[in-house]
Design an enzyme around this catalytic site. Structure first.
Site, mmCIF file in Angstrom:
data_model
loop_
_atom_site.group_PDB
_atom_site.id
_atom_site.type_symbol
_atom_site.label_atom_id
_atom_site.label_comp_id
_atom_site.label_asym_id
_atom_site.label_seq_id
_atom_site.Cartn_x
_atom_site.Cartn_y
_atom_site.Cartn_z
ATOM 1 N N GLU A 4 1.003 -1.583 0.010
ATOM 2 C CA GLU A 4 0.310 0.379 -0.276
ATOM 3 C C GLU A 4 1.031 1.588 0.346
ATOM 4 O O GLU A 4 0.769 1.917 -1.221
ATOM 5 C CB GLU A 4 -0.868 -0.580 1.492
ATOM 6 C CG GLU A 4 -1.804 -1.013 1.705
ATOM 7 C CD GLU A 4 -3.413 -1.349 0.071
ATOM 8 O OE1 GLU A 4 -3.194 0.139 -0.050
ATOM 9 O OE2 GLU A 4 -4.170 -1.679 0.406
ATOM 10 N N ARG A 60 -9.222 4.282 -7.418
ATOM 11 C CA ARG A 60 -8.460 3.921 -5.776
ATOM 12 C C ARG A 60 -9.405 3.380 -5.903
ATOM 13 O O ARG A 60 -10.532 4.452 -5.653
ATOM 14 C CB ARG A 60 -7.424 5.154 -5.911
ATOM 15 C CG ARG A 60 -6.807 5.659 -7.212
ATOM 16 C CD ARG A 60 -5.848 4.450 -6.798
ATOM 17 N NE ARG A 60 -5.026 3.568 -6.047
ATOM 18 C CZ ARG A 60 -5.104 2.652 -5.797
ATOM 19 N NH1 ARG A 60 -4.576 1.720 -7.191
ATOM 20 N NH2 ARG A 60 -4.408 1.827 -4.729
ATOM 21 N N ASN A 68 1.445 4.354 -3.266
ATOM 22 C CA ASN A 68 0.781 5.592 -2.777
ATOM 23 C C ASN A 68 1.963 6.445 -3.357
ATOM 24 O O ASN A 68 1.700 7.501 -4.061
ATOM 25 C CB ASN A 68 0.510 5.191 -1.641
ATOM 26 C CG ASN A 68 -1.194 5.629 -0.939
ATOM 27 O OD1 ASN A 68 -1.966 4.937 -1.240
ATOM 28 N ND2 ASN A 68 -1.733 5.249 -0.125
HETATM 29 N N1 LIG Z 1 3.147 9.565 -0.915
HETATM 30 C C1 LIG Z 1 1.826 10.072 -1.165
HETATM 31 N N2 LIG Z 1 2.115 10.784 -1.015
HETATM 32 C C2 LIG Z 1 1.313 11.995 -1.974
HETATM 33 N N3 LIG Z 1 -0.221 12.094 -1.263
HETATM 34 C C3 LIG Z 1 -0.756 10.530 -0.998
HETATM 35 C C4 LIG Z 1 0.404 9.448 -0.287
HETATM 36 N N4 LIG Z 1 -0.653 8.635 0.118
HETATM 37 C C5 LIG Z 1 -1.292 9.274 0.267
HETATM 38 N N5 LIG Z 1 -1.651 9.898 0.391
HETATM 39 C C6 LIG Z 1 -3.091 10.746 -0.846
HETATM 40 O O1 LIG Z 1 -3.948 9.610 0.462
HETATM 41 C C7 LIG Z 1 -5.186 9.379 -0.436
HETATM 42 C C8 LIG Z 1 -5.141 8.039 0.136
HETATM 43 O O2 LIG Z 1 -4.833 7.300 0.592
HETATM 44 P P1 LIG Z 1 -5.119 5.946 0.100
HETATM 45 O O3 LIG Z 1 -5.690 5.341 1.760
HETATM 46 O O4 LIG Z 1 -4.250 4.788 0.313
HETATM 47 O O5 LIG Z 1 -6.037 5.668 -1.179
HETATM 48 P P2 LIG Z 1 -6.425 5.699 -2.942
HETATM 49 O O6 LIG Z 1 -4.306 5.230 -2.851
HETATM 50 O O7 LIG Z 1 -6.915 4.815 -2.934
HETATM 51 O O8 LIG Z 1 -6.112 6.940 -3.219
HETATM 52 C C9 LIG Z 1 -4.556 9.504 -1.556
HETATM 53 O O9 LIG Z 1 -5.573 9.190 -2.895
HETATM 54 C C10 LIG Z 1 -3.809 10.697 -1.917
HETATM 55 O O10 LIG Z 1 -4.116 11.864 -1.662
HETATM 56 MG MG LIG Z 2 -3.347 4.029 -1.618
#
Ligand SMILES: Nc1ncnc2c1ncn2[C@@H]1O[C@H](COP(=O)(O)OP(=O)(O)O)[C@@H](O)[C@H]1O
Ligand SMILES: [Mg+2]
Lengths: 149, 116
Positions: A50, A108, A54
């Site tokens: 995960e 997502r 990300n």
């Molecule tokens: N490493 C990262 N850099 C920038 N934004 C991030 C990062 N990790 C998460 N995010 C932000 O947090 C939100 C939620 O992440 P997550 O719970 O993994 O859901 P998803 O990946 O399905 O969108 C993402 O949609 C993004 O906007």
């Molecule tokens: Mg994610």
């Protein structure tokens, strides 16, 4: 219980989706000497999968960059850090909400951060706009064994 | 381990048998393979069989939710079966329990839809 020796590893790799599986294999290999249960192994693999995903799609928005994965074990506690130097997260509280995603058009599910939190004993996230994001989790492998026994 | 996708159609139901690992990287091929069949054939329902799937993270949930929204448009049903304990945990967090049908195996799923 036999005392496990402390261990440390760090690796920097490209933010390309091929490396999601690569990162899972690294974690699995690192924690093998700690005799994890199948559940603990799968939970740690899922957390790293995960976090790395990300970095690739959110941190670097699929344009590539570098990801740093750090693994530490101290007695039976594993600490994993995943760092990207990408765009950062504007609103951390919103990002952490279950089902929130900034990319619904890419199918997502908005569950990644919640899954990381549920599958770990400690979950920390630090982010700065324009500088990147650090995810740090801890998981005590003995404690979890007792919990599920 | 990569993902391997085995697809076949019986009546108006698409059977999706997965083996290997379903993550963000492998989700594209799965989505494309299913969508190309959806374009060509009248597909109403889908049965996902996870028996040989050794890993799935939230990217897999995204694909399933996307297909659920597709079949829902034709008033179809999406069934998932053969969940191991890890996949079950992730499906629980996702709340998919509330909108999908979950069965033990493909036979139960076929009976449910009457395509046996
Ligand atoms: N490493 C990262 N850099 C920038 N934004 C991030 C990062 N990790 C998460 N995010 C932000 O947090 C939100 C939620 O992440 P997550 O719970 O993994 O859901 P998803 O990946 O399905 O969108 C993402 O949609 C993004 O906007
Ligand atoms: Mg994610």
């Amino acid at each position: 219980m036999k005392q496990k020796r402390d261990n440390y590893a760090e690796i920097i790799f490209d933010a390309i989706s091929e490396n999601e599986a690569f990162a899972r294999i690294i974690v699995a290999g690192f924690i093998m000497p700690l005799d994890p249960t199948i559940d603990q192994l799968n939970e740690l693999k899922t957390i790293v999968s995960e976090a790395v995903t990300n970095c690739i799609i959110h941190g670097y928005e699929n344009r590539g960059g570098k990801i740093k994965l750090t693994l530490e074990s101290y007695h039976n506690e594993v600490t994993i850090t995943v760092v990207d130097y990408g765009k950062g997260i504007e609103d951390l509280n919103r990002a952490k909400e279950l089902f929130y995603t900034s990319k619904p058009e890419e199918e997502r599910s908005g569950m990644g951060l919640t899954i990381m939190e549920i599958f770990s004993d400690e979950f920390h996230i630090h982010s700065k706009m324009g500088e990147g994001t650090i995810i740090k989790i801890k998981k005590n492998l003995d404690y979890t064994k007792e919990k599920y026994a | 381990m990569p993902l391997s996708v085995h697809l076949f159609i019986k009546a108006d139901t698409l059977f999706v048998r997965l083996s290997g690992e379903l993550d963000h990287h492998t989700s594209f091929q799965l989505r494309e393979r299913i969508n190309s069949l959806m374009d060509k054939y009248e597909i109403r329902n889908m049965i996902f069989n996870f028996k040989n799937l050794s890993f799935m993270d939230s990217s897999g949930i995204g694909v399933i939710l996307g297909r659920y929204n597709q079949v829902k448009r034709n008033k179809g049903i999406l069934i998932v079966c053969e969940l191991n304990s890890m996949i079950e945990k992730i499906i629980k967090v996702s709340g998919l329990y509330k909108i999908l049908v979950i069965t033990k195996d493909e036979e139960q799923a076929s009976n449910y839809l009457g395509v046996a």
